[in-house]
Write a protein that holds these residues in place. Sequence first.
Motif, PDB file in Angstrom:
ATOM      1  N   TYR A   1      39.775  36.812  41.309  1.00 25.10           N
ATOM      2  CA  TYR A   1      40.974  36.093  41.374  1.00 25.10           C
ATOM      3  C   TYR A   1      41.856  36.460  42.923  1.00 25.10           C
TER       4      TYR A   1
ATOM      5  N   ALA B   1      35.352  43.679  45.796  1.00 22.82           N
ATOM      6  CA  ALA B   1      36.700  43.063  45.553  1.00 22.82           C
ATOM      7  C   ALA B   1      37.511  42.445  46.541  1.00 22.82           C
ATOM      8  N   HIS B   2      37.486  43.175  47.799  1.00 20.41           N
ATOM      9  CA  HIS B   2      38.013  42.497  48.927  1.00 20.41           C
ATOM     10  C   HIS B   2      37.356  42.197  49.999  1.00 20.41           C
TER      11      HIS B   2
ATOM     12  N   PHE C   1      39.562  52.043  44.923  1.00 19.77           N
ATOM     13  CA  PHE C   1      40.686  51.706  44.055  1.00 19.77           C
ATOM     14  C   PHE C   1      40.477  52.661  42.846  1.00 19.77           C
TER      15      PHE C   1
ATOM     16  N   THR D   1      34.029  50.940  47.781  1.00 22.13           N
ATOM     17  CA  THR D   1      34.345  49.702  47.780  1.00 22.13           C
ATOM     18  C   THR D   1      34.355  49.546  49.065  1.00 22.13           C
TER      19      THR D   1
ATOM     20  N   THR E   1      36.303  41.831  32.957  1.00 22.86           N
ATOM     21  CA  THR E   1      36.956  42.204  34.189  1.00 22.86           C
ATOM     22  C   THR E   1      36.057  43.135  35.163  1.00 22.86           C
ATOM     23  N   LEU E   2      36.590  43.525  36.364  1.00 17.54           N
ATOM     24  CA  LEU E   2      35.859  44.035  37.371  1.00 17.54           C
ATOM     25  C   LEU E   2      35.818  45.624  36.809  1.00 17.54           C
TER      26      LEU E   2
ATOM     27  N   ASP F   1      38.314  52.117  39.759  1.00 14.24           N
ATOM     28  CA  ASP F   1      36.896  52.231  39.896  1.00 14.24           C
ATOM     29  C   ASP F   1      36.546  53.957  39.749  1.00 14.24           C
TER      30      ASP F   1
ATOM     31  N   CYS G   1      35.721  40.936  41.699  1.00 10.95           N
ATOM     32  CA  CYS G   1      36.721  40.295  40.963  1.00 10.95           C
ATOM     33  C   CYS G   1      36.582  38.700  41.722  1.00 10.95           C
TER      34      CYS G   1
HETATM   35  C1  LIG Z   1      41.681  44.422  42.310  1.00 12.58           C
HETATM   36  C2  LIG Z   1      40.332  45.650  42.162  1.00 12.58           C
HETATM   37  C3  LIG Z   1      40.156  46.058  40.914  1.00 12.58           C
HETATM   38  C4  LIG Z   1      40.916  45.350  39.626  1.00 12.58           C
HETATM   39  O1  LIG Z   1      39.971  45.503  38.495  1.00 12.58           O
HETATM   40  P1  LIG Z   1      40.396  44.537  37.126  1.00 12.58           P
HETATM   41  O2  LIG Z   1      39.456  45.285  35.960  1.00 12.58           O
HETATM   42  O3  LIG Z   1      40.055  43.223  37.588  1.00 12.58           O
HETATM   43  O4  LIG Z   1      41.665  44.869  37.001  1.00 12.58           O
HETATM   44  C5  LIG Z   1      39.270  47.146  40.793  1.00 12.58           C
HETATM   45  N1  LIG Z   1      38.469  47.562  41.976  1.00 12.58           N
HETATM   46  C6  LIG Z   1      38.947  47.312  43.124  1.00 12.58           C
HETATM   47  C7  LIG Z   1      38.281  47.693  44.183  1.00 12.58           C
HETATM   48  C8  LIG Z   1      39.897  46.282  43.267  1.00 12.58           C
HETATM   49  O5  LIG Z   1      40.139  45.864  44.328  1.00 12.58           O
END
Ligand SMILES: *Cc1c(COP(=O)(O)O)cnc(C)c1O
Length: 397
Positions: A209, A186-187, A113, A155, A84-85, A116, A207
Amino acid sequence: MTDFAATRAQFHLPDGVIYLDGNSLGPLPIAAERRVAKMLREEWGEQLIRGWNTAGWMVQPRRIGDRIGRLIGAEQGAVTMGDTLSIKVYQALASALELNPSRKVVLSDSGNFPSDLYIAQGLLASLGRGLTLKVVEPEEVEAAIDGSVAVLMLTEVDYRTGRLHDMRALTGRAHAAGALTVWDLAHSAGALPVDVAGAGADFAVGCTYKYLNGGPGAPAFIYVAPRHHETARPALSGWLGHEAPFAFDLDYRAGRGIERMRVGTPPVMALTALDAALDVWDIASIEDVRAKSIALCDLFIREVEERCPDLALASPRDGQQRGSQVSFRHGQGYAIMQALIARGVIGDFRAPDAIRFGFTPLYIGEEEVLGAARILAEIVGGRLWDRPEYHRKALVT
Ligand SMILES: *Cc1c(COP(=O)(O)O)cnc(C)c1O
């Protein structure tokens, strides 16, 4: 020019729904359903364990990594998939810190986020040796880059407001100050053009998804700049990151290049769904997606501000300074979003007061933007959000 009617036809979108939450979970690509069913039956079902070789399961992380690499400006062979991220953030930060051992500070911002930041806090606590996490306001990042910073960890697009950092400029500043960079995309990946190689990023993660539509829990990606491939030590030294996993040596030797960032067995079913989801990029250009996304976001802001004076824009007004989402603040944001969802307009809420709408031109057009603005205005203007069922907090907001 990308044919957005053709990209839209690749997605399953339920009737009666205006879906403005592809920034949190992209919709189902129709091809993914077929591809996964076929993989289950013909690969797992028929080939059994032979599938690791005969169906290419073992090389999937790198092959799909390269497909994502093309969307983020990575060199060939510099991206791999898995986990996962949050785990990829851990890996990237741990390796970056080791490459800059004399420094003590990880610099990040309050727009990052939380996961992180939590991962950084956990890693630094494990490492000890006086390492600290410094979190400043997004506008103060540039000025806070100094000779104490080991790693700048940001991010690119703020999940709450959509504010966009200047990746190239901040990476340049960090390098000039002797720091390494870890960028979370992620975004960004699938939302706007990214050029990790051109910007000189050391590490990047993201990520799949969200804007890449890989499905709930789809595996994450990690990019390591080729100049670090033979020196970045993997902190999660699992067997599939070993130079020769099937030698079953008792001692770890890091694999070649990006392979060392693999950890354990790849999630083949999830990667198969993601592989199908990435097909849309064979007919879509990220530049066209970006141009249309800015136009859709601008239109939404205009429509909402005209009709809803109670909502305060939380996102940058200038499209060039914004990701592919628009947020507004309102003290009753949670209830407003629940009322919207009840009317088929799906966005989400981010505490304390932001209602958030993602605009993804692959399957969203002007008609949805105008429809969403009209329904939002009815809800806010008529206080239709003020019902007990809209105030009850769900597990996922
Ligand atoms: C969506 C998101 C995550 C989510 O991390 P997961 O391990 O996939 O749950 C983490 N960091 C950022 C910046 C995100 O936008």
